[in-house]
Design a protein around this motif. Sequence first.
Motif, PDB file in Angstrom:
ATOM      1  N   UNK A 214       0.805  -1.224   0.000  1.00 54.66           N
ATOM      2  CA  UNK A 214       0.000   0.000   0.000  1.00 54.66           C
ATOM      3  C   UNK A 214       0.838   1.274   0.000  1.00 54.66           C
ATOM      4  N   UNK A 215       2.145   1.120  -0.022  1.00 54.77           N
ATOM      5  CA  UNK A 215       3.039   2.286   0.029  1.00 54.77           C
ATOM      6  C   UNK A 215       2.943   3.107  -1.243  1.00 54.77           C
ATOM      7  N   UNK A 216       3.099   4.408  -1.073  1.00 59.48           N
ATOM      8  CA  UNK A 216       3.089   5.333  -2.202  1.00 59.48           C
ATOM      9  C   UNK A 216       4.451   6.040  -2.297  1.00 59.48           C
ATOM     10  N   UNK A 217       4.664   6.707  -3.412  1.00 56.41           N
ATOM     11  CA  UNK A 217       5.886   7.486  -3.582  1.00 56.41           C
ATOM     12  C   UNK A 217       6.023   8.498  -2.432  1.00 56.41           C
ATOM     13  N   UNK A 218       7.206   8.534  -1.854  1.00 52.23           N
ATOM     14  CA  UNK A 218       7.465   9.473  -0.774  1.00 52.23           C
ATOM     15  C   UNK A 218       7.153   8.950   0.616  1.00 52.23           C
ATOM     16  N   UNK A 219       6.722   7.692   0.708  1.00 59.99           N
ATOM     17  CA  UNK A 219       6.357   7.134   2.011  1.00 59.99           C
ATOM     18  C   UNK A 219       7.554   6.622   2.807  1.00 59.99           C
ATOM     19  N   UNK A 220       8.757   6.663   2.216  1.00 58.85           N
ATOM     20  CA  UNK A 220       9.957   6.225   2.934  1.00 58.85           C
ATOM     21  C   UNK A 220      10.982   7.354   2.975  1.00 58.85           C
ATOM     22  N   UNK A 221      11.925   7.229   3.904  1.00 53.75           N
ATOM     23  CA  UNK A 221      12.956   8.253   4.043  1.00 53.75           C
ATOM     24  C   UNK A 221      14.200   7.651   4.693  1.00 53.75           C
ATOM     25  N   UNK A 222      15.376   8.068   4.207  1.00 60.35           N
ATOM     26  CA  UNK A 222      16.641   7.621   4.801  1.00 60.35           C
ATOM     27  C   UNK A 222      16.963   8.502   6.002  1.00 60.35           C
ATOM     28  N   UNK A 223      17.185   7.873   7.153  1.00 56.37           N
ATOM     29  CA  UNK A 223      17.411   8.638   8.379  1.00 56.37           C
ATOM     30  C   UNK A 223      18.419   7.927   9.275  1.00 56.37           C
ATOM     31  N   UNK A 224      18.624   8.464  10.480  1.00 58.29           N
ATOM     32  CA  UNK A 224      19.521   7.902  11.497  1.00 58.29           C
ATOM     33  C   UNK A 224      20.951   7.700  10.986  1.00 58.29           C
TER      34      UNK A 224
END
Length: 313
Positions: A214-224
């Motif tokens: 169900x994920x859409x474009x922009x639903x993830x991010x590189x962090x930590x």
Amino acid sequence: MQNRITELFKIEFPIVQGGMIWTSGWRLASAVSNAGGLGVIGAGSMYPDVLREHIQKCKKATSKPFGVNVPMLYPDIDKLMDIIVEEGVKIVFTSAGNPKTWTSFLKENRITVVHVVSSLKFALKAQDAGVDAIVAEGFEAGGHNGRDETTTLVLIPAVREQVHIPLIAAGGIATGMAMLAAMVLGADGVQVGSRFVASKEASNHMNFKEVVVNAKEGDTHLTLKELAPVRLVKNKFYYEVQKAYTKGASTEELKTLLGRGRAKKGMFLGDLEDGELEIGQVSALIHNIKPAGEIISEIMSEFTKRKEEVTKW
């Protein structure tokens, strides 16, 4: 299809399944290997005795080659390596550490060694360390990633230009089209991670699989990045991390927030609010949960079709 990767691993298709924590157990690895790719057990989330069990079950479930991925940022690496040798595993992927640490030991035990990198600098170090092949993983990838944020489109030709050993592309690859593109850029094969998260044999929780499809474009991010860079789904835990950043949290405060077992809570136990959910940007292109064998078949079918179309240009 024969090339340097299929010959190195003695497999039918140059497709490697990513050895992802809480996802890549013996069921997934054996299913991918039986379908003609290279299945990989993810040892990062396993205690030594659990890894031994998964290796033994995988050997019973497939007569074809499979490997084990060992992230070197986790404890008990020496015990894991001893078990790998004792159980006769023939292929090992090392990651998140210095390739010189274990390459000689593994090769002395007649094990094919592949190291995962996120930059040309570390690709060259891995080649100098004597590994048999390299996985070059772009910024798009899920899980632990590189700090430089080099995309697959840039990374693969950069590595190909200076590295002569077999090269496997990773990051943003879930389709036959992406596989073809990666190989045109210079890769000998591809590593597919996120697509296999949404497979029937993956050991991660169904809640997590549903998040992926169900994920859409922009639903993830590189962090930590201060700890170990990781690409996460934007859930309650992710926003707590971002809030900590706005308050100027120290590395120690971030470690405390992350705590222990956060990835297990999210991906394996299915806590979608307080768990750590690691997945690649390509999740936006994954729309269903299928058996691993069907995923391999679809990737190869699309790869062949697109390759034929391109030759007509």
